[in-house]
Write an enzyme that holds these catalytic residues in place. Structure first.
Site, PDB file in Angstrom:
ATOM      1  N   GLU A 166      -4.810   6.123  -4.659  1.00  0.00           N
ATOM      2  CA  GLU A 166      -4.334   7.378  -4.052  1.00  0.00           C
ATOM      3  C   GLU A 166      -5.314   8.553  -4.168  1.00  0.00           C
ATOM      4  O   GLU A 166      -4.933   9.656  -4.558  1.00  0.00           O
ATOM      5  CB  GLU A 166      -2.987   7.766  -4.695  1.00  0.00           C
ATOM      6  CG  GLU A 166      -1.939   6.694  -4.533  1.00  0.00           C
ATOM      7  CD  GLU A 166      -0.572   7.084  -5.084  1.00  0.00           C
ATOM      8  OE1 GLU A 166      -0.472   8.093  -5.803  1.00  0.00           O
ATOM      9  OE2 GLU A 166       0.398   6.378  -4.785  1.00  0.00           O
ATOM     10  N   ASN A 208      -6.552   1.356  -3.311  1.00  0.00           N
ATOM     11  CA  ASN A 208      -5.125   1.257  -2.971  1.00  0.00           C
ATOM     12  C   ASN A 208      -4.586   2.639  -2.598  1.00  0.00           C
ATOM     13  O   ASN A 208      -4.890   3.627  -3.280  1.00  0.00           O
ATOM     14  CB  ASN A 208      -4.382   0.726  -4.215  1.00  0.00           C
ATOM     15  CG  ASN A 208      -2.956   0.308  -3.943  1.00  0.00           C
ATOM     16  OD1 ASN A 208      -2.704  -0.501  -3.057  1.00  0.00           O
ATOM     17  ND2 ASN A 208      -2.011   0.840  -4.720  1.00  0.00           N
ATOM     18  N   HIS A 245       4.952   1.834   1.633  1.00  0.00           N
ATOM     19  CA  HIS A 245       6.309   2.331   1.342  1.00  0.00           C
ATOM     20  C   HIS A 245       6.820   2.944   2.641  1.00  0.00           C
ATOM     21  O   HIS A 245       6.447   4.064   2.989  1.00  0.00           O
ATOM     22  CB  HIS A 245       6.260   3.407   0.251  1.00  0.00           C
ATOM     23  CG  HIS A 245       5.769   2.893  -1.071  1.00  0.00           C
ATOM     24  ND1 HIS A 245       6.488   2.012  -1.840  1.00  0.00           N
ATOM     25  CD2 HIS A 245       4.632   3.146  -1.756  1.00  0.00           C
ATOM     26  CE1 HIS A 245       5.815   1.751  -2.954  1.00  0.00           C
ATOM     27  NE2 HIS A 245       4.685   2.420  -2.925  1.00  0.00           N
ATOM     28  N   GLU A 274       2.646  -2.725  -2.201  1.00  0.00           N
ATOM     29  CA  GLU A 274       3.844  -2.105  -2.802  1.00  0.00           C
ATOM     30  C   GLU A 274       4.961  -2.019  -1.768  1.00  0.00           C
ATOM     31  O   GLU A 274       5.665  -1.015  -1.667  1.00  0.00           O
ATOM     32  CB  GLU A 274       3.500  -0.695  -3.335  1.00  0.00           C
ATOM     33  CG  GLU A 274       2.376  -0.694  -4.341  1.00  0.00           C
ATOM     34  CD  GLU A 274       2.082   0.675  -4.946  1.00  0.00           C
ATOM     35  OE1 GLU A 274       2.909   1.595  -4.807  1.00  0.00           O
ATOM     36  OE2 GLU A 274       1.012   0.812  -5.571  1.00  0.00           O
ATOM     37  N   ASP A 276       8.002  -1.708   0.412  1.00  0.00           N
ATOM     38  CA  ASP A 276       9.453  -1.510   0.439  1.00  0.00           C
ATOM     39  C   ASP A 276       9.774  -0.778   1.738  1.00  0.00           C
ATOM     40  O   ASP A 276       8.946  -0.033   2.264  1.00  0.00           O
ATOM     41  CB  ASP A 276      10.008  -0.802  -0.808  1.00  0.00           C
ATOM     42  CG  ASP A 276       9.292   0.483  -1.201  1.00  0.00           C
ATOM     43  OD1 ASP A 276       8.586   1.078  -0.362  1.00  0.00           O
ATOM     44  OD2 ASP A 276       9.453   0.905  -2.367  1.00  0.00           O
TER      45      ASP A 276
HETATM   46  C1  XIL Z   1       6.036   4.200  -9.384  1.00  0.00           C
HETATM   47  C2  XIL Z   1       6.955   3.350 -10.240  1.00  0.00           C
HETATM   48  O1  XIL Z   1       7.630   2.460  -9.397  1.00  0.00           O
HETATM   49  C3  XIL Z   1       7.934   4.213 -10.990  1.00  0.00           C
HETATM   50  O2  XIL Z   1       8.673   3.431 -11.904  1.00  0.00           O
HETATM   51  C4  XIL Z   1       7.221   5.320 -11.725  1.00  0.00           C
HETATM   52  O3  XIL Z   1       8.148   6.202 -12.282  1.00  0.00           O
HETATM   53  C5  XIL Z   1       6.299   6.094 -10.802  1.00  0.00           C
HETATM   54  O4  XIL Z   1       5.409   5.188 -10.170  1.00  0.00           O
HETATM   55  N1  XIL Z   1       2.504   4.416  -5.716  1.00  0.00           N
HETATM   56  C6  XIL Z   1       2.005   3.670  -6.753  1.00  0.00           C
HETATM   57  C7  XIL Z   1       2.917   3.169  -7.807  1.00  0.00           C
HETATM   58  O5  XIL Z   1       0.818   3.316  -6.752  1.00  0.00           O
HETATM   59  O6  XIL Z   1       2.290   3.087  -9.056  1.00  0.00           O
HETATM   60  C8  XIL Z   1       4.159   4.017  -7.917  1.00  0.00           C
HETATM   61  O7  XIL Z   1       5.042   3.376  -8.843  1.00  0.00           O
HETATM   62  C9  XIL Z   1       4.786   4.194  -6.561  1.00  0.00           C
HETATM   63  C10 XIL Z   1       3.852   4.863  -5.617  1.00  0.00           C
END
Ligand code: XIL
Length: 495
Positions: A166, A208, A245, A274, A276
């Site tokens: 990020e 990422n 996401h 990741e 969802d």
């Molecule tokens: C999130 C986790 O799912 C949570 O449990 C935590 O509180 C915050 O981080 N991008 C990412 C992940 O790269 O590491 C994040 O994970 C979600 C967004």
């Protein structure tokens, strides 16, 4: 010696049942290439048909929850620690490293032959207090030390590392995100990648990010330009992770496939890291199907990870974005995902479609006798450094010395055992995956075909044992079989 050209009854008898089955399978695949593949019943098995993995973000404190672990163990073959490898978890005080919770997840995965995605070495968020308060050269050095120490600790165990997470700003600027790390100098990202490569040369190194899924967005283009620049200048980068996401503010767009294929064309793997998708019912299921089909359409899209198992496990549980409901039941989205995975043709690392070299069940000597494994190019032996017996110790080439740490027994179920109860084990199945020792289990990442053409291939990966130099200490890895001398080995009986 067994004839290669004319199978005799004796040769057939010496092949194990599974070896015979493997040959039959190869022949069936090669003779009937147009036959649809049998539908697999789980996400991991369905993804494996096209050489991909299907993973989940896992929380260490849920590994004791039977309902959770039942789904994890049944459906997935890759994990990403959800929080346990982040900087605040692994270096809570400067130079004081804690790996207990991350290790719980890594061991759960590796003992089952799964992949591990490491997440994440350098990030503006979830920094421990001491790091948040740092700046300038001190912060740069602390960040590089963190990358080196954590990647070294997990060397050989991680399939892909999210080295940097990020680092770009949202919106239309295409700029880097302002952060304490960015303020140490624009080259902080490449410095992190170089440190990670030195620490764990076998892991794939990924950048990422989120909001990089839509090809027309400025942030996507900015990351694309950085990766292109890195490839041109030889900065070590192997993959790009798309968090994916999806929700109303960051919706799936049908140009996602263009995004994945455009990045892949730069010469990197792409991974959905990741996933969802907020929503429910048919709409949610259709979006999952589209995402999976987009990955399957891109040969270098080699794996998908969902960010949690049940909706109740999600960081955004209110959006019910996952594949299993709070009770662990399969949702419509699950079925759409599984069906899409099952519809894939052979992908980047499938079962060979032409008959490969012939596995020889007992290459030399009698079954159960110990051999040294000698590299044809180097004349050196596959060796467990320092005669270590620790799980995860990566094997190397070393001058042959007939000691127990170079003494391998090829078993009838195709394991290569050392010290009696430890096995030659592939820590992943991709190019560059580490080859290590691990307590023997019956997974295919510990099974090897010792082939008549001098190669040793992993049953899970189909890839060859490979060394990248002939020196003492040269590490052994998996790599696409290429017919070169650095992939030629001979089992020489020790008795
Ligand atoms: C999130 C986790 O799912 C949570 O449990 C935590 O509180 C915050 O981080 N991008 C990412 C992940 O790269 O590491 C994040 O994970 C979600 C967004």
């Amino acid at each position: 010696m067994i004839s290669r050209t004319r199978p005799s009854g004796r040769r057939l008898r010496t092949l194990s049942a599974s070896g015979t089955a493997a040959i039959v399978a190869v022949l069936v695949v090669s003779l009937l290439p147009s036959l649809a593949q049998a539908a697999e019943a789980t996400l991991g098995a369905a993804a494996t048909q096209s050489g991909r993995y299907f993973g989940a973000a896992v929380a260490a404190n849920k590994l004791g929850d039977g309902a959770y672990t039942t789904i994890l163990n049944r459906e997935f073959n890759s994990v990403t620690p959800e929080n346990e490898m982040k900087i605040d978890a692994t270096e809570p005080q400067q130079n004081n490293f804690t790996f207990g919770n991350a290790d719980r997840i890594v061991n759960h995965a590796l003992s089952r032959g799964w992949k591990v995605r490491g997440h994440t070495l350098a990030w503006h968020s979830q920094q421990p207090g001491w790091m948040q308060n740092m700046s300038g050269t001190a912060l740069r050095n602390a960040m590089l030390n963190h990358v080196t120490r954590v990647a070294t600790y997990y060397r050989g165990k991680i399939d892909s590392w999210d080295v940097v997470n990020e680092a770009f700003a949202d919106g239309n600027s295409g700029a880097r995100r302002d952060s304490n790390l960015q303020r140490t100098g624009n080259d902080w990202i490449e410095a992190a990648f170089r440190a990670a490569r030195s620490a764990d040369p076998g892991a794939k190194l990924c950048y990422n990010d989120y909001n990089t899924d839509n090809w027309t967005w400025a942030k996507t283009q900015a990351v694309y330009n950085m990766v292109r620049d890195f490839k041109q200048r030889g900065v070590p980068i192997d993959c790009v992770g798309f968090q994916s996401h999806f929700n109303a503010n960051s919706p799936y767009n049908s140009n996602y496939r263009t995004t994945l294929s455009s990045f892949a064309a730069l010469g990197v793997d792409v991974q959905i890291t990741e996933l969802d998708i907020e929503g429910s019912g048919t709409t949610q299921a259709n979006t999952y199907r589209s995402v999976v089909n987009d990955c399957l359409a891109v040969p270098r899209c080699n794996g998908i990870t969902v960010w949690g198992i049940r909706d109740s496990d999600s960081w955004r549980s209110g959006g019910t974005p996952l594949l299993f409901d709070n009770s662990g039941n399969k949702k419509q989205a699950y079925t759409a995902t599984l069906d899409a995975l099952n519809s894939a043709g052979p992908g980047p690392t499938p079962t060979p479609t032409t008959p490969g070299p012939t596995p020889t069940a007992t290459p030399t000597g009698s079954p159960g006798s110990a051999s040294e494994i000698v590299g044809a190019q180097s004349g050196r032996c596959i060796d467990v450094p320092n005669a270590s017996r620790s799980n995860g110790t990566r094997v190397q080439l070393y001058d042959c010395n007939k000691q127990s740490n170079q003494s391998w027994t090829y078993t009838t179920n195709r394991q290569l055992r050392v010290y009696g109860d430890m096995c030659l084990d592939a820590a992943g199945s991709g190019n560059g995956a580490a080859v290590q020792i691990y307590s023997c289990h019956n997974q295919t990442n510990q099974q090897w075909n010792v082939n008549s053409n001098g190669t040793i291939t992993g049953v899970q990966s189909g890839r060859c044992l490979d060394v990248w130099s002939t020196s003492n200490g040269a590490q052994v890895q998996l790599y696409d079989c290429n017919g070169q001398a650095n992939q030629q080995f001979r089992l020489a009986p020790l008795a």
